[in-house]
Motif scaffolding. Structure first.
Motif, PDB file in Angstrom:
ATOM      1  N   LEU A  58       0.515  -6.757 -10.560  1.00 50.77           N
ATOM      2  CA  LEU A  58       1.656  -7.339  -9.874  1.00 50.77           C
ATOM      3  C   LEU A  58       1.722  -6.829  -8.444  1.00 50.77           C
ATOM      4  O   LEU A  58       1.636  -5.623  -8.203  1.00 50.77           O
ATOM      5  N   VAL A  59       1.899  -7.744  -7.486  1.00 46.93           N
ATOM      6  CA  VAL A  59       2.203  -7.371  -6.110  1.00 46.93           C
ATOM      7  C   VAL A  59       3.675  -6.986  -6.080  1.00 46.93           C
ATOM      8  O   VAL A  59       4.531  -7.748  -6.552  1.00 46.93           O
ATOM      9  N   LEU A  60       3.987  -5.806  -5.562  1.00 44.37           N
ATOM     10  CA  LEU A  60       5.366  -5.316  -5.535  1.00 44.37           C
ATOM     11  C   LEU A  60       6.148  -5.912  -4.372  1.00 44.37           C
ATOM     12  O   LEU A  60       5.585  -6.447  -3.438  1.00 44.37           O
ATOM     13  N   GLY A  61       7.490  -5.780  -4.439  1.00 47.27           N
ATOM     14  CA  GLY A  61       8.370  -6.096  -3.323  1.00 47.27           C
ATOM     15  C   GLY A  61       9.066  -7.439  -3.397  1.00 47.27           C
ATOM     16  O   GLY A  61       8.470  -8.427  -3.815  1.00 47.27           O
ATOM     17  N   HIS A  62      10.359  -7.449  -2.979  1.00 51.18           N
ATOM     18  CA  HIS A  62      11.102  -8.712  -2.961  1.00 51.18           C
ATOM     19  C   HIS A  62      12.153  -8.787  -1.845  1.00 51.18           C
ATOM     20  O   HIS A  62      12.828  -9.788  -1.712  1.00 51.18           O
ATOM     21  N   GLU A  63      12.308  -7.744  -1.062  1.00 46.46           N
ATOM     22  CA  GLU A  63      13.245  -7.761   0.070  1.00 46.46           C
ATOM     23  C   GLU A  63      12.399  -7.867   1.331  1.00 46.46           C
ATOM     24  O   GLU A  63      11.717  -6.929   1.696  1.00 46.46           O
ATOM     25  N   LEU A  64      12.419  -9.033   2.000  1.00 43.96           N
ATOM     26  CA  LEU A  64      11.410  -9.274   3.020  1.00 43.96           C
ATOM     27  C   LEU A  64      11.897 -10.040   4.220  1.00 43.96           C
ATOM     28  O   LEU A  64      12.927 -10.705   4.192  1.00 43.96           O
ATOM     29  N   CYS A  65      11.088  -9.921   5.252  1.00 40.25           N
ATOM     30  CA  CYS A  65      11.231 -10.722   6.461  1.00 40.25           C
ATOM     31  C   CYS A  65       9.839 -11.212   6.820  1.00 40.25           C
ATOM     32  O   CYS A  65       8.887 -10.420   6.850  1.00 40.25           O
ATOM     33  N   GLY A  66       9.706 -12.502   7.063  1.00 39.17           N
ATOM     34  CA  GLY A  66       8.402 -13.036   7.415  1.00 39.17           C
ATOM     35  C   GLY A  66       8.502 -14.198   8.383  1.00 39.17           C
ATOM     36  O   GLY A  66       9.566 -14.774   8.578  1.00 39.17           O
ATOM     37  N   LYS A  67       7.364 -14.517   8.987  1.00 37.87           N
ATOM     38  CA  LYS A  67       7.281 -15.659   9.894  1.00 37.87           C
ATOM     39  C   LYS A  67       6.478 -16.749   9.208  1.00 37.87           C
ATOM     40  O   LYS A  67       5.430 -16.490   8.610  1.00 37.87           O
ATOM     41  N   VAL A  68       6.965 -17.975   9.298  1.00 40.55           N
ATOM     42  CA  VAL A  68       6.291 -19.126   8.708  1.00 40.55           C
ATOM     43  C   VAL A  68       5.016 -19.407   9.496  1.00 40.55           C
ATOM     44  O   VAL A  68       5.062 -19.588  10.717  1.00 40.55           O
ATOM     45  N   VAL A  69       3.876 -19.428   8.777  1.00 44.09           N
ATOM     46  CA  VAL A  69       2.592 -19.733   9.427  1.00 44.09           C
ATOM     47  C   VAL A  69       2.014 -21.072   8.956  1.00 44.09           C
ATOM     48  O   VAL A  69       1.115 -21.604   9.600  1.00 44.09           O
ATOM     49  N   GLU A  70       2.530 -21.584   7.824  1.00 50.38           N
ATOM     50  CA  GLU A  70       2.155 -22.928   7.354  1.00 50.38           C
ATOM     51  C   GLU A  70       3.372 -23.543   6.695  1.00 50.38           C
ATOM     52  O   GLU A  70       4.063 -22.876   5.913  1.00 50.38           O
TER      53      GLU A  70
END
Length: 161
Positions: A58-70
């Motif tokens: 499992l990839v951990l983590g669920h509190e995030l900020c990201g930039k849309v690339v597609e």
């Protein structure tokens, strides 16, 4: 050859470690995000130390900020270049708990789980939108029970995570 990304993976009976994965492919009604920051919460620690056991990598983590690339820009108002926070819950479960999470270079999420945010809020603060929203979700049921903001005592129970 497919592109590889780095991700923090927890495998059963092993420590969480940085591994190389095939970069996820965006499907319909999904966006691909470049992850800028991820908060680490108690649930992530419980999965990592196997207090919450998972019998699959499992990839951990669920509190995030990201930039849309597609993105499929004809289907949504989410555009390439938008900064977003993500609701980690859908019918497949919670990111980083029931399905792969966000501690990776790039991830794919459903478009309707994304919320555009202003960059001036600050990338690190954007990661806190999910835990704040989860905390605020308790308020409406309390008010339906007649418990108001100025009440002196209140008891809250949950899953113990």
């Amino acid at each position: 050859m497919k592109d590889l990304i780095n991700a923090l993976i927890k495998e059963p009976n092993k420590d969480a470690e940085l591994q190389r994965l095939i970069e996820p492919t965006k499907g319909k009604r999904e966006v691909k995000l470049e992850i800028f920051a991820v908060g680490l919460c108690r649930t992530d620690l419980f999965v990592a130390n196997e207090t919450i056991k998972r019998d699959f990598p499992l990839v951990l983590g669920h509190e995030l900020c990201g930039k849309v690339v597609e993105a499929d820009e004809e289907e949504t108002d989410i555009r390439v270049g938008d900064l977003v926070s993500v609701n980690p819950l859908n019918e497949k479960g919670i990111m980083g708990l029931d399905r792969d999470g966000a501690i990776a270079e790039r991830i794919v999420v459903r478009t309707n789980n994304c919320f555009k945010v202003r960059e001036e809020i600050g990338i690190e603060k954007i990661c806190y939108l999910e835990p704040i929203a989860a905390s605020l979700a308790v308020i409406a049921p309390l008010r339906r029970l007649g418990i108001e903001r100025n009440s002196k005592r209140v008891g809250i129970t949950g899953q113990g995570r």
